[in-house]
Design a protein around this motif. Sequence first.
Motif, mmCIF file in Angstrom:
data_model
loop_
_atom_site.group_PDB
_atom_site.id
_atom_site.type_symbol
_atom_site.label_atom_id
_atom_site.label_comp_id
_atom_site.label_asym_id
_atom_site.label_seq_id
_atom_site.Cartn_x
_atom_site.Cartn_y
_atom_site.Cartn_z
ATOM 1 N N ALA A 70 80.744 32.460 -8.872
ATOM 2 C CA ALA A 70 81.801 33.371 -9.319
ATOM 3 C C ALA A 70 81.451 34.816 -8.961
ATOM 4 O O ALA A 70 82.327 35.600 -8.584
ATOM 5 N N LEU A 71 80.168 35.185 -9.061
ATOM 6 C CA LEU A 71 79.757 36.530 -8.678
ATOM 7 C C LEU A 71 79.883 36.728 -7.172
ATOM 8 O O LEU A 71 80.335 37.780 -6.702
ATOM 9 N N ILE A 72 79.482 35.717 -6.413
ATOM 10 C CA ILE A 72 79.579 35.802 -4.959
ATOM 11 C C ILE A 72 81.044 35.937 -4.541
ATOM 12 O O ILE A 72 81.392 36.751 -3.674
ATOM 13 N N ALA A 73 81.907 35.175 -5.183
ATOM 14 C CA ALA A 73 83.335 35.268 -4.876
ATOM 15 C C ALA A 73 83.888 36.641 -5.231
ATOM 16 O O ALA A 73 84.718 37.202 -4.507
ATOM 17 N N VAL A 113 76.891 40.029 0.406
ATOM 18 C CA VAL A 113 75.997 39.623 -0.681
ATOM 19 C C VAL A 113 74.969 38.629 -0.152
ATOM 20 O O VAL A 113 75.278 37.765 0.675
ATOM 21 N N GLN A 114 73.730 38.768 -0.618
ATOM 22 C CA GLN A 114 72.650 37.873 -0.206
ATOM 23 C C GLN A 114 72.039 37.107 -1.370
ATOM 24 O O GLN A 114 71.542 35.998 -1.190
ATOM 25 N N GLN A 115 72.058 37.698 -2.563
ATOM 26 C CA GLN A 115 71.479 37.054 -3.738
ATOM 27 C C GLN A 115 72.350 37.341 -4.956
ATOM 28 O O GLN A 115 73.013 38.385 -5.019
ATOM 29 N N ALA A 116 72.330 36.423 -5.908
ATOM 30 C CA ALA A 116 73.078 36.595 -7.147
ATOM 31 C C ALA A 116 72.294 35.968 -8.290
ATOM 32 O O ALA A 116 71.730 34.878 -8.150
ATOM 33 N N TRP A 117 72.262 36.671 -9.414
ATOM 34 C CA TRP A 117 71.623 36.175 -10.638
ATOM 35 C C TRP A 117 72.634 36.291 -11.764
ATOM 36 O O TRP A 117 73.334 37.300 -11.877
ATOM 37 N N PHE A 126 72.983 41.354 -5.008
ATOM 38 C CA PHE A 126 72.195 42.201 -4.116
ATOM 39 C C PHE A 126 72.526 41.822 -2.688
ATOM 40 O O PHE A 126 72.766 40.646 -2.382
ATOM 41 N N GLY A 127 72.563 42.828 -1.801
ATOM 42 C CA GLY A 127 72.840 42.523 -0.414
ATOM 43 C C GLY A 127 72.751 43.731 0.481
ATOM 44 O O GLY A 127 72.178 44.768 0.111
ATOM 45 N N GLY A 134 72.137 49.879 4.779
ATOM 46 C CA GLY A 134 71.298 49.980 3.596
ATOM 47 C C GLY A 134 71.424 48.754 2.719
ATOM 48 O O GLY A 134 71.905 47.706 3.146
ATOM 49 N N TRP A 135 70.984 48.906 1.470
ATOM 50 C CA TRP A 135 71.067 47.828 0.475
ATOM 51 C C TRP A 135 71.990 48.268 -0.657
ATOM 52 O O TRP A 135 72.205 49.455 -0.873
ATOM 53 N N PHE A 136 72.535 47.291 -1.362
ATOM 54 C CA PHE A 136 73.325 47.590 -2.561
ATOM 55 C C PHE A 136 72.945 46.618 -3.663
ATOM 56 O O PHE A 136 72.436 45.517 -3.408
ATOM 57 N N SER A 137 73.202 47.022 -4.884
ATOM 58 C CA SER A 137 73.031 46.147 -6.052
ATOM 59 C C SER A 137 74.156 46.442 -7.025
ATOM 60 O O SER A 137 74.471 47.603 -7.285
#
Length: 274
Positions: free
Chosen positions: A50-53, A107-111, A122-123, A133-136
């Motif tokens: 759901a977060l990735i979506a 996005v690359q990771q989700a918790w 995070f991605g 760059g990176w984002f969170s």
Amino acid sequence: MKRLIPPTSLLTFALLALGLAVTPGQAQPTGRSGRDAAGSTITPAGNPSALIAAEIAFARAAQDRGQWAAFDAFAAEEAQLFVPQRTLAKPWLRKQANPAQAVKWQVQQAWISCDGTAGVTFGAYQGAGDANGWFSTVWQRQRKKGNYLWLLDQGDALSTPLPSVDWIEGKVADCPPHHHAQMPDESAQPPARKPAGGKSPPPPLPPLPGPVPAAQAVAGADTSDGRSDDGSLVWRTSVAADGARDTHVWLWKDGTMSEVLHRTAAAPNPAHGG
């Protein structure tokens, strides 16, 4: 619990997910986790997909509707940005003109917490020219509609892009020993009396997970903690007077709060325009 989603399936995944619940105003599945009345373990309600979506929908809206318009549409009322100091997002966003080229991100990771009330993604991002760059992002499930809106968004430039990933990693926190969202502190309750039948009352429920290590706080900085309703996901952000930032995310795993993300951002350089 860990789930892996291949990026090659993201378009199909996003279309299916968007039809269920990822745009503002639509509902996400909700639920409770912990133990039922009989003491049986309940399946975690947290769903990293759901977060990735939500991130996919957010990123697409930035291209379709404009960068800051999308940020505003997907932001919770109490959402915060760092510009470079901690700032309430919506009033700031509504004063910004959309850039000609919106930033892109993947996005690359989700918790996500056991109860699904909060999560972190995070991605990587790409800006104008060769900027990257990176984002969170911290996401919060909305109580009335059950959809996810972002609560805290940040990132920083990188001299070398983050490596691409073959799989998006999603992790769900372990369920705490009990999960009663917003329940009072049981340690302050008077001891239960022994029932007339002679049986001893059940032992008191253990406290919610945490707290996270206080030593991680940055001395002299504007530091703020947040957590899911069940306490199984905790985040801390600190911003110094010069705008340098420090971010930690902890997840309840194997009976302890395990750090799953730590990122720092240097103070903005005025000579470089930010």
